[in-house]
Scaffold this motif. Structure first.
Motif, PDB file in Angstrom:
ATOM      1  N   TYR A 274       0.835  -1.200   0.000  1.00 13.26           N
ATOM      2  CA  TYR A 274       0.000   0.000   0.000  1.00 13.26           C
ATOM      3  C   TYR A 274       0.869   1.248   0.000  1.00 13.26           C
ATOM      4  CZ  TYR A 274      -4.244  -2.658   1.275  1.00 13.26           C
ATOM      5  OH  TYR A 274      -5.308  -3.515   1.292  1.00 13.26           O
ATOM      6  N   THR A 275       0.408   2.265  -0.706  1.00 12.31           N
ATOM      7  CA  THR A 275       1.048   3.576  -0.660  1.00 12.31           C
ATOM      8  C   THR A 275       0.743   4.264   0.655  1.00 12.31           C
ATOM      9  OG1 THR A 275       0.824   3.794  -3.065  1.00 12.31           O
ATOM     10  CG2 THR A 275       1.237   5.816  -1.818  1.00 12.31           C
ATOM     11  N   HIS A 276      -0.493   4.121   1.126  1.00 11.80           N
ATOM     12  CA  HIS A 276      -0.944   4.785   2.354  1.00 11.80           C
ATOM     13  C   HIS A 276      -1.153   3.749   3.452  1.00 11.80           C
ATOM     14  CE1 HIS A 276      -1.439   8.360  -0.042  1.00 11.80           C
ATOM     15  NE2 HIS A 276      -2.280   7.728  -0.845  1.00 11.80           N
ATOM     16  N   LYS A 277      -0.632   4.047   4.632  1.00 11.09           N
ATOM     17  CA  LYS A 277      -0.741   3.134   5.766  1.00 11.09           C
ATOM     18  C   LYS A 277      -1.082   3.930   7.019  1.00 11.09           C
ATOM     19  CE  LYS A 277       2.593  -0.071   3.735  1.00 11.09           C
ATOM     20  NZ  LYS A 277       3.859  -0.833   3.919  1.00 11.09           N
ATOM     21  N   GLY A 278      -1.417   3.215   8.082  1.00  7.78           N
ATOM     22  CA  GLY A 278      -1.760   3.867   9.341  1.00  7.78           C
ATOM     23  C   GLY A 278      -3.185   3.572   9.761  1.00  7.78           C
ATOM     24  N   VAL A 279      -3.522   3.951  10.981  1.00  9.78           N
ATOM     25  CA  VAL A 279      -4.864   3.741  11.511  1.00  9.78           C
ATOM     26  C   VAL A 279      -5.874   4.457  10.621  1.00  9.78           C
ATOM     27  CG1 VAL A 279      -4.855   5.739  13.067  1.00  9.78           C
ATOM     28  CG2 VAL A 279      -6.195   3.719  13.658  1.00  9.78           C
ATOM     29  N   PHE A 280      -7.118   3.965  10.531  1.00 10.24           N
ATOM     30  CA  PHE A 280      -8.039   4.468   9.520  1.00 10.24           C
ATOM     31  C   PHE A 280      -9.490   4.419   9.957  1.00 10.24           C
ATOM     32  CE2 PHE A 280      -7.305  -0.051   8.853  1.00 10.24           C
ATOM     33  CZ  PHE A 280      -8.592  -0.553   8.796  1.00 10.24           C
ATOM     34  N   VAL A 281     -10.322   5.126   9.185  1.00 11.07           N
ATOM     35  CA  VAL A 281     -11.776   5.030   9.235  1.00 11.07           C
ATOM     36  C   VAL A 281     -12.253   4.581   7.861  1.00 11.07           C
ATOM     37  CG1 VAL A 281     -13.926   6.362   9.352  1.00 11.07           C
ATOM     38  CG2 VAL A 281     -12.134   6.737  11.054  1.00 11.07           C
ATOM     39  N   ASP A 282     -13.116   3.556   7.808  1.00  7.46           N
ATOM     40  CA  ASP A 282     -13.674   3.069   6.542  1.00  7.46           C
ATOM     41  C   ASP A 282     -14.855   3.942   6.127  1.00  7.46           C
ATOM     42  OD1 ASP A 282     -11.960   0.877   6.112  1.00  7.46           O
ATOM     43  OD2 ASP A 282     -13.135  -0.370   7.476  1.00  7.46           O
ATOM     44  N   ILE A 283     -14.883   4.326   4.843  1.00  8.36           N
ATOM     45  CA  ILE A 283     -15.945   5.176   4.304  1.00  8.36           C
ATOM     46  C   ILE A 283     -16.658   4.400   3.202  1.00  8.36           C
ATOM     47  CG2 ILE A 283     -16.493   7.412   3.283  1.00  8.36           C
ATOM     48  CD1 ILE A 283     -13.700   8.363   4.197  1.00  8.36           C
ATOM     49  N   PHE A 284     -17.900   3.993   3.469  1.00  7.59           N
ATOM     50  CA  PHE A 284     -18.671   3.189   2.520  1.00  7.59           C
ATOM     51  C   PHE A 284     -19.705   4.049   1.801  1.00  7.59           C
ATOM     52  CE2 PHE A 284     -17.221   0.057   5.621  1.00  7.59           C
ATOM     53  CZ  PHE A 284     -16.778  -0.965   4.799  1.00  7.59           C
ATOM     54  N   LYS A 285     -19.937   3.730   0.537  1.00 10.98           N
ATOM     55  CA  LYS A 285     -20.981   4.415  -0.223  1.00 10.98           C
ATOM     56  C   LYS A 285     -22.149   3.463  -0.461  1.00 10.98           C
ATOM     57  CE  LYS A 285     -18.619   3.648  -4.699  1.00 10.98           C
ATOM     58  NZ  LYS A 285     -17.269   3.285  -4.278  1.00 10.98           N
ATOM     59  N   LEU A 286     -23.353   4.013  -0.354  1.00 12.72           N
ATOM     60  CA  LEU A 286     -24.572   3.253  -0.622  1.00 12.72           C
ATOM     61  C   LEU A 286     -25.209   3.756  -1.897  1.00 12.72           C
ATOM     62  CD1 LEU A 286     -26.346   3.023   2.867  1.00 12.72           C
ATOM     63  CD2 LEU A 286     -24.699   1.453   1.858  1.00 12.72           C
ATOM     64  N   GLU A 287     -25.832   2.840  -2.630  1.00  4.94           N
ATOM     65  CA  GLU A 287     -26.537   3.222  -3.849  1.00  4.94           C
ATOM     66  C   GLU A 287     -27.784   2.366  -4.001  1.00  4.94           C
ATOM     67  OE1 GLU A 287     -23.355   2.818  -6.570  1.00  4.94           O
ATOM     68  OE2 GLU A 287     -23.343   0.637  -6.527  1.00  4.94           O
ATOM     69  N   GLU A 288     -28.687   2.826  -4.832  1.00  2.44           N
ATOM     70  CA  GLU A 288     -29.934   2.098  -5.036  1.00  2.44           C
ATOM     71  C   GLU A 288     -29.643   0.713  -5.598  1.00  2.44           C
ATOM     72  OE1 GLU A 288     -32.319   4.545  -7.503  1.00  2.44           O
ATOM     73  OE2 GLU A 288     -32.836   5.949  -5.898  1.00  2.44           O
ATOM     74  N   SER A 289     -30.324  -0.278  -5.068  1.00  2.00           N
ATOM     75  CA  SER A 289     -30.057  -1.661  -5.463  1.00  2.00           C
ATOM     76  C   SER A 289     -31.329  -2.482  -5.372  1.00  2.00           C
ATOM     77  CB  SER A 289     -28.980  -2.258  -4.541  1.00  2.00           C
ATOM     78  OG  SER A 289     -28.939  -3.656  -4.672  1.00  2.00           O
TER      79      SER A 289
END
Length: 256
Positions: A117-132
């Motif tokens: 990975y280029t980016h490392k470290g502690v994180f927050v996951d950001i999810f996107k929702l869409e019509e399904s």
């Protein structure tokens, strides 16, 4: 929490690092009229514990696809302590969601592919929702993504030169998912799901999520779905029942 995750433990220090990222995201979203909410286990922690589930080691947030794309544009032009990671700016990051990371706080990711990975470290996951409309289509795409995930990690564990050929499967899947997404929106009635490729396939509902409400999470008020009981019950059943197992044993070594 003190029983499973005392102050000063490595996990607690990671949680507090994630909390600072979460506060930053909340600030950026408020300033740019972007709606988001705590999701999955993070929402459960807010409702049941008033903060993190004591043994939880990640933070998940969700937002609608247009807000997700807007947030990524804003974050990509923001300078500071955090770095945005997506499959567009990190070639070996194959997930269909984003992460905002703090590279100053190390986070051990045991997957072989993560070492590239280029980016490392502690994180927050950001999810996107869409019509399904179709859970089956999401299930199939999730299995395809899981297959490529295993192939890529196997390749990364052997030799980096094997990873690039294996990435071709990822690129072909991206093209396939773009076509399937058009089919998946036909006949939709108030159903939202994570974008194709994420293995969690259960639907969310507009009416369960909006309008958002704010609750206390650790030491800050953050947004969660308005009908959080429906939201969490559909995901976890009796979400107030706590089950402690061996996977929840925490090594309480010091932050340093």
């Amino acid at each position: 929490r003190e029983k499973y995750n005392p102050d000063g433990s490595r996990l607690r220090c990671l949680q507090l690092g994630m909390l600072e990222i979460l506060k930053y995201i909340d600030k950026v979203c408020s300033e740019n009229n972007i709606s988001y909410w705590l999701s999955s286990g993070t929402c459960l922690g807010a409702v049941r514990h008033g903060g993190f589930i004591p043994w939880d080691d990640d933070v998940d947030i969700e937002m609608l696809r247009p807000d997700y794309e807007k947030l990524l544009r804003v974050l990509s032009h923001t300078e500071g302590d955090y770095c945005l990671q997506t499959n567009s700016n990190d070639p070996y990051f194959i997930y269909d969601f984003g992460k905002l990371r703090n590279p100053k706080i190390a986070f051990d990711e045991s997957l072989p592919l993560a070492k590239y990975y280029t980016h490392k470290g502690v994180f927050v996951d950001i999810f996107k929702l869409e019509e399904s409309n179709s859970e089956k289509l999401h299930y199939i795409c999730g299995r395809l993504r899981t297959l490529e995930f295993h192939i890529l990690n196997w390749s990364a564990s052997r030799c980096k030169f094997l990873v690039k050929p294996a990435m071709m499967l990822h690129k072909w899947n991206d093209v396939l998912f773009s076509l399937i997404r058009l089919l998946d929106r036909i006949g939709n009635k108030d159903r939202l799901r994570h974008t194709l490729g994420v293995t969690f396939t259960k639907a969310r509902s507009y009416k369960d999520i909006f309008p958002l409400r704010r609750v206390r999470f650790e030491n800050v008020d953050l947004p969660i779905p308005n009908s959080y009981d429906n939201y969490l019950s559909k995901m976890y059943g009796d979400y107030n029942k706590i089950v402690i197992g061996p996977s929840h044993l925490i090594v309480s070594d010091n932050c340093d």
